[in-house]
Motif scaffolding. Structure first.
Motif, PDB file in Angstrom:
ATOM      1  N   LEU A  77      -8.005   3.121  -1.717  1.00  0.00           N
ATOM      2  CA  LEU A  77      -7.108   2.745  -2.810  1.00  0.00           C
ATOM      3  C   LEU A  77      -7.583   1.482  -3.519  1.00  0.00           C
ATOM      4  O   LEU A  77      -7.517   1.376  -4.746  1.00  0.00           O
ATOM      5  N   SER A  83       1.029  -1.110  -1.295  1.00  0.00           N
ATOM      6  CA  SER A  83       2.337  -0.689  -0.778  1.00  0.00           C
ATOM      7  C   SER A  83       2.336   0.809  -0.462  1.00  0.00           C
ATOM      8  O   SER A  83       3.111   1.262   0.381  1.00  0.00           O
ATOM      9  N   ARG A  84       1.432   1.547  -1.089  1.00  0.00           N
ATOM     10  CA  ARG A  84       1.324   2.990  -0.812  1.00  0.00           C
ATOM     11  C   ARG A  84       0.890   3.252   0.627  1.00  0.00           C
ATOM     12  O   ARG A  84       1.158   4.328   1.169  1.00  0.00           O
ATOM     13  N   ARG A  97       1.182  -3.428  -5.460  1.00  0.00           N
ATOM     14  CA  ARG A  97       1.705  -2.077  -5.709  1.00  0.00           C
ATOM     15  C   ARG A  97       0.771  -1.016  -5.129  1.00  0.00           C
ATOM     16  O   ARG A  97       1.227  -0.040  -4.531  1.00  0.00           O
ATOM     17  N   THR A  98      -0.521  -1.214  -5.285  1.00  0.00           N
ATOM     18  CA  THR A  98      -1.504  -0.268  -4.742  1.00  0.00           C
ATOM     19  C   THR A  98      -1.400  -0.195  -3.225  1.00  0.00           C
ATOM     20  O   THR A  98      -1.312   0.886  -2.640  1.00  0.00           O
TER      21      THR A  98
END
Length: 137
Positions: free
Chosen positions: A101, A25-26, A22-23
């Motif tokens: 990130l 994917s940014r 999820r991190t």
């Protein structure tokens, strides 16, 4: 009831995978793509050596490895030079973008865990891996 270490390892791995996916994917990267970029940041590497370094993350799935590398090549983040896989300038920029990130995510994931505790946990896991690998025929 006290759960065995395998339970906690699998649960942690799944949680890490989900959180980092999820991190990352940014910045439009998968966890495996990130691991590849991060490894290549150390310098050019032969394809077989890259495979060996990233073996735990590929889980023996050559199709996954090929698709992840193809995506990195397609975006221009990775290339070949003299038989080595290299990180392009765009790849270095993407890695730095992702690194910020990932460092934030690592702080969140290790909240409440002291440096000494973390080092001890890593040492124990490393020794257990070595023991388990030694026992495999």
């Amino acid at each position: 009831m006290n759960k065995p270490i395998g339970y906690w390892l699998k649960r942690l791995d799944a949680a890490l995978e989900d959180h980092l996916d999820r991190t990352l994917s940014r910045v439009r990267l998968s966890r495996r793509q990130w691991q590849t970029l991060n490894t290549l940041a150390e310098g050019p590497i032969r394809p077989g050596d890259l495979d060996e370094r990233l073996k735990p993350f590929w889980s023996g799935d050559s199709r996954l490895r090929e698709s992840e590398l193809a995506a990195l090549i397609g975006h221009g983040y990775v290339g070949m030079l003299d038989g080595n896989i290299i990180l392009s300038e765009d790849g270095h920029r993407k890695r730095l973008e992702a690194l910020r990130l990932v460092e934030e995510a690592r702080k969140d994931l290790t909240a409440g865990i002291g440096h000494d505790e973390y080092a001890i946990a890593l040492g124990v896991l490393e020794r257990m891996c070595a023991n388990a690998e030694r026992l495999v025929p």
